[in-house]
Design an enzyme around this catalytic site. Structure first.
Site, mmCIF file in Angstrom:
data_model
loop_
_atom_site.group_PDB
_atom_site.id
_atom_site.type_symbol
_atom_site.label_atom_id
_atom_site.label_comp_id
_atom_site.label_asym_id
_atom_site.label_seq_id
_atom_site.Cartn_x
_atom_site.Cartn_y
_atom_site.Cartn_z
ATOM 1 N N HIS A 3 3.547 11.324 8.880
ATOM 2 C CA HIS A 3 3.183 10.414 7.791
ATOM 3 C C HIS A 3 4.182 10.570 6.639
ATOM 4 O O HIS A 3 3.940 11.288 5.668
ATOM 5 C CB HIS A 3 1.750 10.709 7.351
ATOM 6 C CG HIS A 3 1.072 9.534 6.720
ATOM 7 N ND1 HIS A 3 0.698 8.415 7.427
ATOM 8 C CD2 HIS A 3 0.723 9.287 5.430
ATOM 9 C CE1 HIS A 3 0.135 7.544 6.607
ATOM 10 N NE2 HIS A 3 0.141 8.045 5.385
ATOM 11 N N TRP A 48 -4.341 16.227 1.849
ATOM 12 C CA TRP A 48 -5.284 15.855 0.789
ATOM 13 C C TRP A 48 -6.716 15.655 1.286
ATOM 14 O O TRP A 48 -7.638 15.597 0.480
ATOM 15 C CB TRP A 48 -4.791 14.598 0.046
ATOM 16 C CG TRP A 48 -3.552 14.873 -0.758
ATOM 17 C CD1 TRP A 48 -3.332 15.975 -1.535
ATOM 18 C CD2 TRP A 48 -2.373 14.060 -0.872
ATOM 19 N NE1 TRP A 48 -2.086 15.897 -2.120
ATOM 20 C CE2 TRP A 48 -1.484 14.727 -1.745
ATOM 21 C CE3 TRP A 48 -1.997 12.826 -0.337
ATOM 22 C CZ2 TRP A 48 -0.223 14.215 -2.076
ATOM 23 C CZ3 TRP A 48 -0.752 12.309 -0.664
ATOM 24 C CH2 TRP A 48 0.119 12.999 -1.528
ATOM 25 N N GLU A 50 -1.830 1.259 11.117
ATOM 26 C CA GLU A 50 -2.493 1.365 9.816
ATOM 27 C C GLU A 50 -2.715 -0.027 9.235
ATOM 28 O O GLU A 50 -1.776 -0.812 9.122
ATOM 29 C CB GLU A 50 -1.619 2.205 8.869
ATOM 30 C CG GLU A 50 -2.244 2.437 7.505
ATOM 31 C CD GLU A 50 -1.351 3.274 6.586
ATOM 32 O OE1 GLU A 50 -0.791 4.295 7.033
ATOM 33 O OE2 GLU A 50 -1.218 2.881 5.410
ATOM 34 N N TYR A 84 -2.179 -4.687 4.489
ATOM 35 C CA TYR A 84 -3.401 -4.582 3.685
ATOM 36 C C TYR A 84 -3.833 -6.006 3.372
ATOM 37 O O TYR A 84 -3.050 -6.794 2.834
ATOM 38 C CB TYR A 84 -3.144 -3.719 2.429
ATOM 39 C CG TYR A 84 -3.112 -2.261 2.833
ATOM 40 C CD1 TYR A 84 -4.262 -1.493 2.749
ATOM 41 C CD2 TYR A 84 -1.976 -1.705 3.414
ATOM 42 C CE1 TYR A 84 -4.275 -0.180 3.204
ATOM 43 C CE2 TYR A 84 -1.977 -0.397 3.877
ATOM 44 C CZ TYR A 84 -3.127 0.361 3.770
ATOM 45 O OH TYR A 84 -3.143 1.653 4.242
ATOM 46 N N LYS A 99 -12.248 9.319 -1.261
ATOM 47 C CA LYS A 99 -11.467 9.072 -2.467
ATOM 48 C C LYS A 99 -11.960 7.781 -3.146
ATOM 49 O O LYS A 99 -12.396 6.859 -2.465
ATOM 50 C CB LYS A 99 -9.990 8.929 -2.071
ATOM 51 C CG LYS A 99 -9.036 8.927 -3.245
ATOM 52 C CD LYS A 99 -7.607 8.709 -2.782
ATOM 53 C CE LYS A 99 -6.717 8.494 -4.004
ATOM 54 N NZ LYS A 99 -5.370 8.056 -3.636
ATOM 55 N N TRP A 145 -7.308 2.215 7.836
ATOM 56 C CA TRP A 145 -7.099 3.234 6.802
ATOM 57 C C TRP A 145 -8.228 3.162 5.791
ATOM 58 O O TRP A 145 -8.408 2.079 5.223
ATOM 59 C CB TRP A 145 -5.732 2.960 6.140
ATOM 60 C CG TRP A 145 -5.351 3.925 5.091
ATOM 61 C CD1 TRP A 145 -5.549 3.804 3.749
ATOM 62 C CD2 TRP A 145 -4.667 5.176 5.280
ATOM 63 N NE1 TRP A 145 -5.048 4.898 3.093
ATOM 64 C CE2 TRP A 145 -4.501 5.752 4.007
ATOM 65 C CE3 TRP A 145 -4.200 5.873 6.416
ATOM 66 C CZ2 TRP A 145 -3.877 6.990 3.811
ATOM 67 C CZ3 TRP A 145 -3.579 7.087 6.237
ATOM 68 C CH2 TRP A 145 -3.419 7.641 4.951
ATOM 69 N N GLU A 179 6.007 4.987 7.596
ATOM 70 C CA GLU A 179 6.468 3.796 6.879
ATOM 71 C C GLU A 179 7.823 4.032 6.226
ATOM 72 O O GLU A 179 7.896 4.564 5.116
ATOM 73 C CB GLU A 179 5.446 3.388 5.802
ATOM 74 C CG GLU A 179 4.160 2.825 6.374
ATOM 75 C CD GLU A 179 3.161 2.422 5.295
ATOM 76 O OE1 GLU A 179 3.390 2.726 4.110
ATOM 77 O OE2 GLU A 179 2.145 1.807 5.653
#
Ligand code: CA
Length: 340
Positions: free
Chosen positions: A136, A73, A258, A232, A297, A292, A171
Site C-alpha cells: 500500500h 493505523w 479499492e 471513489y 475512523k 474501502w 496507487e
C-alpha cells in the site's frame, strides 16, 4: 524364547503403527473433502482466461469483498475474528490486507508489518477465502529493493496457496506507465515468479490507479497479471468509466482492488445514483472488487461508526451509512456462491 518374544513385540508395535498411520491418513482425506466447501475449495486456483478472471475450471468469476484499512493505523482488524465475521456475516469472498509502506509502515517496522499481513493471510487461508497482499504505497519506484525483499519472502512462504493474490503497487501518483511503473512491476513480478509461477498479480496504474488505458499496447508479459482500477463514487464518474471501458475493450483485465462510497478524500456525501452506475459497470464487465474500508475512523468511507470498537459481531446500528449499503450489496451479490 526371549528373542522370539522380542521379535513378536516388535512386529506387534510395527503393525499398530501402520494401523494408526492409515487411520490418520483417512482422517486427513476427510478433512480435505470438508474444506472443499469453502470459497477457495469451490473456485480453486485462479487464472486469466480470455481476458477474464477464471476459476480452476476456467469459468469466469468475480470476487467481491472488503479492504482492511492501512495496517499501521488499523492493525486490530488484521485477525481471524474480524475476517471470519466478514466472511460469515458480510459474505466476503476476498479480503485485502493493505500493508502500509511509508508513514510508519513496512519501511520502518518491517517485521511488525509482515507479521500483521501474515495474520490476515493465515486467517483467510484457514477460512477458505482469497486474500490480496497489497503493497500500500504511493512511491513504489522509490522502494523497489524493500518491495523485492518483501515479495520474495511472502511468495516463498505462501506461493503454493491458491488463496493468494499479490498487489504490488497500490496507487502510483502521476508517473509514467512506460518509464516508471512497468519497469518496477517487471522486477517485482520476476521476484515473485521465482517462488510462485502462477498466482494472480495486480499492478497499479498511473494517477492513483485510474489511467488504466495507459497500459494499452504496453502490457506486462505474464499470463496472470491484472491492472488496478480505483475510484471513489463521489468524485470519479463517467469519464473514468470511459477510460476503463477502453482498457477492457483492448483486452486488459481490470481488478477494482479499492473503491469507496465517498469522495476521493474519504469524506463528502454518498452519491447513490453514481454508486449504482459504478456497481452496474462492474457487474456488466464481471470485475472483481474490494471496498474501502474496515475501520471506525471518522470518515464517510469507513464502514464502522467511530463509536464501534468491537472487532466483530457488528449490529446494524454500529455500521456507518456506507457500511450498511456495502454489507447489503455484498450479501446480495455473494450469497449464492456460499450456498452452492
Ligand atoms: Ca502458486
Amino acid at each position: 524364547m526371549g528373542l522370539y518374544r522380542q521379535k513378536f513385540i516388535k512386529l506387534f508395535v510395527f503393525t499398530l503403527f501402520v494401523i494408526l498411520l492409515s487411520c490418520s491418513d483417512s482422517e486427513g482425506i476427510n478433512e480435505n473433502e470438508n474444506s472443499d466447501n469453502t470459497i477457495v475449495g469451490k473456485l480453486g486456483q485462479l487464472s486469466i482466461q480470455n481476458t477474464k478472471l477464471a476459476d480452476k475450471n476456467g469459468n469466469p468469476i468475480a470476487l467481491r469483498g472488503m479492504s482492511l484499512f492501512w495496517s499501521q493505523w488499523a492493525p486490530n482488524y488484521y485477525n481471524t475474528e474480524t475476517i471470519q465475521w466478514l466472511r460469515d456475516d458480510w459474505k466476503c469472498t476476498v479480503i485485502r490486507a493493505a500493508m502500509g509502506v511509508e508513514s510508519g509502515g513496512y519501511l520502518e517496522n518491517s517485521d511488525l508489518e509482515y507479521y500483521r499481513v501474515k495474520a490476515a493471510v493465515d486467517a483467510c487461508i484457514e477460512l477458505g477465502i482469497y486474500v490480496i497482499i497489497d503493497w500500500h504505497d504511493h512511491h513504489g519506484e522509490d522502494h523497489l529493493e524493500s518491495a523485492k525483499v518483501f515479495f520474495n519472502k511472502i511468495s516463498a512462504e505462501y506461493g503454493n496457496y491458491p488463496n493468494i493474490i499479490y498487489e504490488i503497487y497500490n496507487e502510483p501518483l502521476d508517473v509514467s506507465w512506460k518509464e516508471v511503473i512497468k519497469p518496477y512491476a517487471e522486477e517485482i513480478i520476476t521476484t515473485i515468479r521465482k517462488n510462485d509461477p502462477n498466482n494472480l498479480i495486480i499492478v497499479g496504474t498511473p494517477n492513483w490507479s485510474q489511467d488504466v488505458n495507459d497500459v494499452l499496447n504496453n502490457t506486462i508479459d505474464d499470463d496472470n497479471v491484472a491492472y488496478s482500477l480505483h475510484f471513489y463514487t463521489g468524485t470519479h464518474r463517467e469519464w473514468l468509466r470511459t477510460k476503463a471501458a477502453q482498457a477492457i475493450a483492448g483486452g486488459i483485465l481490470l481488478f477494482v482492488s479499492e473503491w469507496g462510497l465517498s469522495e476521493a478524500s474519504g469524506n463528502g456525501n454518498i452519491d447513490i445514483t453514481e454508486t449504482n452506475l459504478w456497481t452496474d459497470f462492474m457487474e456488466g464487465n464481471n470485475l472483481s472488487w474490494c471496498n474501502w474500508s474496515i475501520t471506525n475512523k471518522d470518515e464517510i468511507s469507513a464502514i464502522l461508526l467511530p463509536s464501534t470498537t468491537s472487532l466483530s459481531g457488528w449490529k446494524e446500528n454500529e455500521l456507518s451509512e456506507a457500511g450498511k449499503i456495502i454489507r447489503d450489496y455484498l450479501i446480495k451479490m455473494n450469497n449464492d456462491l456460499f450456498d452452492q
